[in-house]
Design a protein around this motif. Structure first.
Motif, PDB file in Angstrom:
ATOM      1  N   ASP A  45      30.210  25.785  42.609  1.00 25.01           N
ATOM      2  CA  ASP A  45      31.172  24.684  42.680  1.00 25.01           C
ATOM      3  C   ASP A  45      32.568  25.141  42.252  1.00 25.01           C
ATOM      4  N   GLY A  46      32.955  26.343  42.661  1.00 23.05           N
ATOM      5  CA  GLY A  46      34.285  26.855  42.391  1.00 23.05           C
ATOM      6  C   GLY A  46      34.492  27.446  41.012  1.00 23.05           C
ATOM      7  N   VAL A  47      33.435  27.479  40.177  1.00 22.14           N
ATOM      8  CA  VAL A  47      33.537  28.003  38.814  1.00 22.14           C
ATOM      9  C   VAL A  47      32.741  29.305  38.729  1.00 22.14           C
ATOM     10  N   PHE A  48      33.345  30.339  38.126  1.00 24.83           N
ATOM     11  CA  PHE A  48      32.649  31.606  37.975  1.00 24.83           C
ATOM     12  C   PHE A  48      31.331  31.389  37.241  1.00 24.83           C
ATOM     13  N   HIS A  49      30.260  31.985  37.775  1.00 22.95           N
ATOM     14  CA  HIS A  49      28.937  31.832  37.177  1.00 22.95           C
ATOM     15  C   HIS A  49      28.421  33.151  36.603  1.00 22.95           C
ATOM     16  N   GLN A  50      28.404  34.217  37.426  1.00 23.80           N
ATOM     17  CA  GLN A  50      27.882  35.487  36.919  1.00 23.80           C
ATOM     18  C   GLN A  50      28.342  36.655  37.782  1.00 23.80           C
ATOM     19  N   LEU A  51      28.261  37.834  37.188  1.00 23.74           N
ATOM     20  CA  LEU A  51      28.538  39.099  37.852  1.00 23.74           C
ATOM     21  C   LEU A  51      27.257  39.918  37.761  1.00 23.74           C
ATOM     22  N   THR A  52      26.686  40.288  38.910  1.00 21.77           N
ATOM     23  CA  THR A  52      25.408  40.992  38.945  1.00 21.77           C
ATOM     24  C   THR A  52      25.600  42.394  39.508  1.00 21.77           C
ATOM     25  N   PRO A  53      25.223  43.439  38.757  1.00 21.91           N
ATOM     26  CA  PRO A  53      25.336  44.808  39.278  1.00 21.91           C
ATOM     27  C   PRO A  53      24.472  44.998  40.523  1.00 21.91           C
ATOM     28  N   ARG A  54      25.029  45.666  41.523  1.00 21.38           N
ATOM     29  CA  ARG A  54      24.309  45.918  42.773  1.00 21.38           C
ATOM     30  C   ARG A  54      24.276  47.396  43.138  1.00 21.38           C
ATOM     31  N   GLY A  55      24.785  48.264  42.259  1.00 23.15           N
ATOM     32  CA  GLY A  55      24.707  49.699  42.529  1.00 23.15           C
ATOM     33  C   GLY A  55      26.060  50.368  42.529  1.00 23.15           C
ATOM     34  N   GLU A  56      26.141  51.445  43.299  1.00 24.22           N
ATOM     35  CA  GLU A  56      27.346  52.248  43.329  1.00 24.22           C
ATOM     36  C   GLU A  56      27.491  52.908  44.693  1.00 24.22           C
ATOM     37  N   TYR A  57      28.730  52.989  45.161  1.00 25.10           N
ATOM     38  CA  TYR A  57      29.048  53.769  46.346  1.00 25.10           C
ATOM     39  C   TYR A  57      29.844  54.972  45.857  1.00 25.10           C
ATOM     40  N   ALA A  58      29.594  56.131  46.443  1.00 24.28           N
ATOM     41  CA  ALA A  58      30.332  57.323  46.040  1.00 24.28           C
ATOM     42  C   ALA A  58      30.673  58.146  47.274  1.00 24.28           C
ATOM     43  N   LEU A  59      31.828  58.799  47.224  1.00 22.57           N
ATOM     44  CA  LEU A  59      32.178  59.744  48.261  1.00 22.57           C
ATOM     45  C   LEU A  59      33.015  60.851  47.652  1.00 22.57           C
ATOM     46  N   THR A  60      32.947  62.017  48.270  1.00 24.66           N
ATOM     47  CA  THR A  60      33.731  63.147  47.776  1.00 24.66           C
ATOM     48  C   THR A  60      35.184  62.960  48.200  1.00 24.66           C
ATOM     49  N   LEU A  61      36.082  63.684  47.538  1.00 19.47           N
ATOM     50  CA  LEU A  61      37.482  63.625  47.942  1.00 19.47           C
ATOM     51  C   LEU A  61      37.654  64.164  49.363  1.00 19.47           C
ATOM     52  N   GLN A  62      36.824  65.119  49.736  1.00 22.82           N
ATOM     53  CA  GLN A  62      36.864  65.646  51.103  1.00 22.82           C
ATOM     54  C   GLN A  62      36.508  64.531  52.101  1.00 22.82           C
ATOM     55  N   GLU A  63      35.483  63.741  51.797  1.00 22.49           N
ATOM     56  CA  GLU A  63      35.121  62.615  52.658  1.00 22.49           C
ATOM     57  C   GLU A  63      36.236  61.566  52.693  1.00 22.49           C
ATOM     58  N   LEU A  64      36.849  61.326  51.525  1.00 21.86           N
ATOM     59  CA  LEU A  64      37.948  60.369  51.439  1.00 21.86           C
ATOM     60  C   LEU A  64      39.104  60.776  52.349  1.00 21.86           C
ATOM     61  N   MET A  65      39.390  62.062  52.413  1.00 24.05           N
ATOM     62  CA  MET A  65      40.508  62.545  53.222  1.00 24.05           C
ATOM     63  C   MET A  65      40.279  62.333  54.715  1.00 24.05           C
ATOM     64  N   GLN A  66      39.048  62.076  55.125  1.00 26.83           N
ATOM     65  CA  GLN A  66      38.737  61.848  56.538  1.00 26.83           C
ATOM     66  C   GLN A  66      38.909  60.385  56.940  1.00 26.83           C
ATOM     67  N   ARG A  67      39.238  59.541  55.971  1.00 25.46           N
ATOM     68  CA  ARG A  67      39.321  58.099  56.244  1.00 25.46           C
ATOM     69  C   ARG A  67      40.746  57.595  56.107  1.00 25.46           C
ATOM     70  N   SER A  68      41.015  56.501  56.786  1.00 22.80           N
ATOM     71  CA  SER A  68      42.235  55.740  56.549  1.00 22.80           C
ATOM     72  C   SER A  68      41.813  54.272  56.608  1.00 22.80           C
ATOM     73  N   VAL A  69      42.667  53.396  56.123  1.00 23.35           N
ATOM     74  CA  VAL A  69      42.345  51.973  56.123  1.00 23.35           C
ATOM     75  C   VAL A  69      43.520  51.189  56.712  1.00 23.35           C
ATOM     76  N   ILE A  70      43.231  50.001  57.168  1.00 22.74           N
ATOM     77  CA  ILE A  70      44.271  49.110  57.665  1.00 22.74           C
ATOM     78  C   ILE A  70      44.498  48.029  56.610  1.00 22.74           C
ATOM     79  N   VAL A  71      45.735  47.907  56.152  1.00 21.73           N
ATOM     80  CA  VAL A  71      46.120  46.866  55.195  1.00 21.73           C
ATOM     81  C   VAL A  71      47.163  46.015  55.901  1.00 21.73           C
ATOM     82  N   GLY A  72      46.805  44.753  56.124  1.00 21.72           N
ATOM     83  CA  GLY A  72      47.668  43.920  56.968  1.00 21.72           C
ATOM     84  C   GLY A  72      47.595  44.484  58.372  1.00 21.72           C
ATOM     85  N   GLU A  73      48.712  44.982  58.855  1.00 24.44           N
ATOM     86  CA  GLU A  73      48.734  45.624  60.169  1.00 24.44           C
ATOM     87  C   GLU A  73      49.120  47.097  60.064  1.00 24.44           C
ATOM     88  N   GLN A  74      49.167  47.623  58.845  1.00 27.29           N
ATOM     89  CA  GLN A  74      49.630  48.993  58.629  1.00 27.29           C
ATOM     90  C   GLN A  74      48.473  49.918  58.266  1.00 27.29           C
TER      91      GLN A  74
END
Length: 99
Positions: A45-74
């Motif tokens: 009902d619009g009020v914070f209730h809980q934060l539940t851990p769901r794990g972890e995502y990890a990537l190497t810096l080499q993998e990171l360098m292969q990606r780009s993201v779109i923020v807005g239209e950029q």
């Protein structure tokens, strides 16, 4: 990403978030990794209730360098993000060192 469920006059909204991001960087070899803590944040009902851990995502810096993201239209390259973080650290270090 949000999941909204309505049950018995209540609205439950769950969203996957990463409240903790850790960057491990070896400046000598320019290698390392980025780890994203994955949690589910739940509102009732619009009020914070809980934060539940769901794990972890990890990537190497080499993998990171292969990606780009779109923020807005950029498209944002990893080099821009890394440059920002390095410059922010340099500015903060200069400010703290001046004290």
């Amino acid at each position: 990403m949000a999941i909204i469920v309505s049950e018995e006059q209540r609205t439950i909204r769950a969203e996957i978030v990463s409240p903790r991001i850790v960057i491990n960087w070896n400046p000598d070899t320019d290698t390392g990794s980025v780890h994203f803590q994955v949690d589910e944040m739940e509102y009732r009902d619009g009020v914070f209730h809980q934060l539940t851990p769901r794990g972890e995502y990890a990537l190497t810096l080499q993998e990171l360098m292969q990606r780009s993201v779109i923020v807005g239209e950029q498209e944002i390259s990893p080099l821009l993000v890394i440059g920002y973080i390095k410059q922010l650290f340099a500015d903060l270090h200069a400010e703290y060192a001046a004290d």
